[in-house]
Design an enzyme around this catalytic site. Structure first.
Site, short mmCIF file in Angstrom:
data_model
loop_
_atom_site.label_atom_id
_atom_site.label_comp_id
_atom_site.label_asym_id
_atom_site.label_seq_id
_atom_site.Cartn_x
_atom_site.Cartn_y
_atom_site.Cartn_z
CG ASN A 209 8.97 7.67 0.84
OD1 ASN A 209 8.27 7.30 1.76
ND2 ASN A 209 9.86 6.86 0.24
CG ASP A 278 10.78 4.30 -7.98
OD1 ASP A 278 10.77 3.11 -7.64
OD2 ASP A 278 9.74 4.97 -8.16
CE LYS A 288 25.64 21.51 5.64
NZ LYS A 288 25.65 22.59 6.60
N PRO A 305 17.53 -0.84 -7.39
CG PRO A 305 18.39 -2.40 -5.90
CD PRO A 305 18.53 -0.97 -6.35
CG ASP A 306 10.95 -3.01 -8.88
OD1 ASP A 306 10.49 -3.81 -8.04
OD2 ASP A 306 10.26 -2.13 -9.45
CB ILE A 307 12.65 -4.92 -3.52
CG1 ILE A 307 13.70 -3.88 -3.11
CG2 ILE A 307 12.65 -6.11 -2.56
CD1 ILE A 307 13.37 -3.12 -1.84
CE LYS A 337 3.70 1.67 -9.96
NZ LYS A 337 3.47 2.66 -8.92
CE LYS A 341 6.94 -2.13 -9.69
NZ LYS A 341 7.80 -1.62 -8.62
O1 PMT Z 1 3.66 4.04 5.65
P1 PMT Z 1 2.34 4.78 5.66
O2 PMT Z 1 2.50 6.22 6.11
O3 PMT Z 1 1.29 4.05 6.48
O4 PMT Z 1 1.80 4.86 4.17
C1 PMT Z 1 1.40 3.70 3.52
C2 PMT Z 1 1.85 3.69 2.03
C3 PMT Z 1 1.09 4.75 1.28
C4 PMT Z 1 3.36 3.91 1.93
C5 PMT Z 1 1.51 2.24 1.50
O5 PMT Z 1 0.12 2.03 1.60
C6 PMT Z 1 1.96 2.06 0.05
O6 PMT Z 1 1.28 2.38 -0.89
N1 PMT Z 1 3.19 1.51 -0.12
C7 PMT Z 1 3.83 1.35 -1.46
C8 PMT Z 1 4.38 2.68 -1.88
C9 PMT Z 1 5.14 2.59 -3.20
O7 PMT Z 1 6.32 2.73 -3.19
O8 PMT Z 1 4.44 2.26 -4.23
P2 PMT Z 1 5.02 2.20 -5.75
O9 PMT Z 1 3.82 2.29 -6.58
O10 PMT Z 1 6.12 3.20 -5.96
O11 PMT Z 1 5.69 0.77 -5.81
C10 PMT Z 1 4.97 -0.40 -6.25
C11 PMT Z 1 5.45 -1.63 -5.52
O12 PMT Z 1 6.80 -1.90 -5.88
C12 PMT Z 1 5.42 -1.52 -4.01
O13 PMT Z 1 5.02 -2.76 -3.48
C13 PMT Z 1 6.88 -1.22 -3.66
O14 PMT Z 1 7.22 -1.72 -2.35
C14 PMT Z 1 7.61 -2.00 -4.74
N2 PMT Z 1 8.92 -1.42 -5.09
C15 PMT Z 1 9.03 -0.16 -5.59
C16 PMT Z 1 10.28 0.31 -5.94
C17 PMT Z 1 11.42 -0.51 -5.76
N3 PMT Z 1 12.63 -0.08 -6.07
N4 PMT Z 1 11.27 -1.76 -5.26
C18 PMT Z 1 10.05 -2.23 -4.94
O15 PMT Z 1 9.93 -3.38 -4.50
#
Ligand code: PMT
Length: 403
Positions: A209, A278, A288, A305-307, A337, A341
């Site tokens: 991403n 995700d 390849k 896994p969701d960390i 969330k 979470k």
């Molecule tokens: O890195 P930059 O270019 O500066 O951009 C910043 C940003 C937009 C990436 C940052 O500000 C941001 O929003 N980061 C979280 C992005 C994200 O994955 O959000 P989410 O809504 O998908 O996830 C929610 C939360 O769960 C986040 O804290 C994420 O770290 C956590 N998560 C998600 C999936 C997963 N498998 N494990 C997690 O812990």
């Protein structure tokens, strides 16, 4: 910024980077700090005490056995006088003697006798810096609360390239300035995740991403400035590690999961700024994938896994701050969330076209169980400072103000 009447003791040890400390003393004096310099015998082979005397406007001490010096400001008074002790450059020898509690010269004696925070800025050849003996000494000093600043990577005076360069004078000055600011997280451990994850499809392709790591790296630096001991778990990004921050590099969501859970064992706060994938391909192709003309390629994805949720599920866990990156109904998804979470706080950002990802500025809306606040669009570095101030306030409200 001003360091008016702040008392900084600089210990200069024997290394070519000693010449850069002349500039540091100048810069600190420009900020009206009171600076005293203590030199090891070795340091005097690189810069003379007269130079530092002229720049600091104070007598420079070298020997523990200096009758005149001891009559004026003895080593114990010097140790009590200092509000900060910075040893720069810190040679391998001085680090070893500090780690072993030596008190056979003025500088090591002052360090044992001071109650002030001690900072060391190592400077040495990259091979020396990597040596297990040096790393063991650094580890010992860290455990004792000494803050290790750098070293940086790059060209070295000996012609090598690698880690071991002393931080630049302006970086050392900025760290000292920040150390005199409000440090609500002093003595706390903070883990920050930043950047994207890459989920490999085959040896040459991955699902990723657009996260650049800017937001998470700014959060790590702001937590450090607030006095925290910071571990930054970074996905694949082209970012320089903030000075004084411990960095663990990972690639995939599963690697980030393991690194975060490991670092969070002893953490007070976890801030998940990483954009974690995700899903990942259910199977990693060993070779390849070949194009088959005319037929679509279907990839089966399996959930990662969701960390942050894994941390929340632990019976004892750090204060949890998530980020929510959304392109619509930002408030609704973020609050969902937060609840789903099991987080203490969530920082929501709108990542619609040209916003949030990659760019230098951002805006956040913080939500917690019974409140919220909007943080206006500004540089990510500035925004991170506001975020950390709110995190610290909420964390301390629930955990008391002493570590
Ligand atoms: O890195 P930059 O270019 O500066 O951009 C910043 C940003 C937009 C990436 C940052 O500000 C941001 O929003 N980061 C979280 C992005 C994200 O994955 O959000 P989410 O809504 O998908 O996830 C929610 C939360 O769960 C986040 O804290 C994420 O770290 C956590 N998560 C998600 C999936 C997963 N498998 N494990 C997690 O812990």
């Amino acid at each position: 910024m001003s360091l008016h009447q702040r008392r900084i003791l600089i210990g200069v040890t024997g290394g070519i980077a000693a010449y850069k400390i002349c500039e540091l003393v100048r810069r600190l004096r420009d900020l009206q700090a009171e600076v005293r310099v203590v030199m090891t015998e070795g340091a005097t082979h690189f810069v003379t005490p007269t130079t530092f005397q002229a720049l600091s406007g104070q007598p420079v001490r070298v020997s523990l056995w200096d009758e005149q010096g001891e009559a004026a400001m003895g080593h114990i008074e010097l140790a009590r006088w200092a509000e900060r002790v910075l040893i720069a450059p810190a040679s391998a020898d001085t680090l070893a003697r500090l780690a072993h509690g030596h008190a056979d010269d003025l500088l090591t004696t002052v360090v044992l006798a001071t109650a002030a925070p001690v900072y060391v800025a190592p400077a040495m050849n990259q091979q020396m810096w990597a040596h297990l003996a040096v790393q063991a000494n650094i580890g010992t000093l860290r455990v004792r609360g000494v803050e290790v600043l750098g070293p940086a990577d790059g060209d070295q005076a000996c012609g090598d390239i690698g880690s071991g360069r002393m931080l630049e004078p302006h970086e050392l000055r900025d760290i000292l300035v920040a150390s005199f600011g409000e440090q609500p997280l002093r003595g706390r451990r903070v883990v920050v995740s930043a950047g994207p994850t890459y989920e490999d499809i085959d040896p040459v392709r991955f699902i990723g991403n657009r996260s650049s790591g800017r937001m998470g790296f700014a959060v790590a630096a702001a937590a450090r400035d607030a006095g925290a001991d910071v571990t930054l778990v970074a996905g694949p990004v082209a970012m320089t590690t903030p000075t004084g921050v411990r960095r663990v590099d990972v690639r995939s969501a599963r690697q980030m999961h393991d690194a975060v859970l490991d670092a969070a064992d002893s953490a007070d706060i976890y801030i998940g700024a990483a954009a974690v994938g995700d899903y990942r391909p259910a199977e990693l192709a060993g070779h390849k994938l070949k194009k088959t003309a005319g037929s679509p390629l279907r990839l089966e994805l399996t959930e990662n896994p969701d960390i942050i949720a894994a941390l929340a599920a632990r019976p004892v866990h750090p204060f949890l701050v998530g980020f929510a990156a959304e392109t619509r109904d930002v408030a609704g998804y973020a609050q969902d969330k937060l609840r789903r979470k099991g987080l203490d706080m969530i920082a929501a950002n709108d990542v619609g076209a040209g916003k949030g990802f990659e760019v230098a500025d951002n805006a956040l809306h913080l939500y917690w169980r019974d409140g919220d606040i909007a943080l206006a669009r500004t540089a990510k570095t500035e925004l991170a400072r506001h975020l950390i101030a709110h995190v610290a306030r909420h964390f301390l409200a629930g955990h008391g103000s002493t570590p």
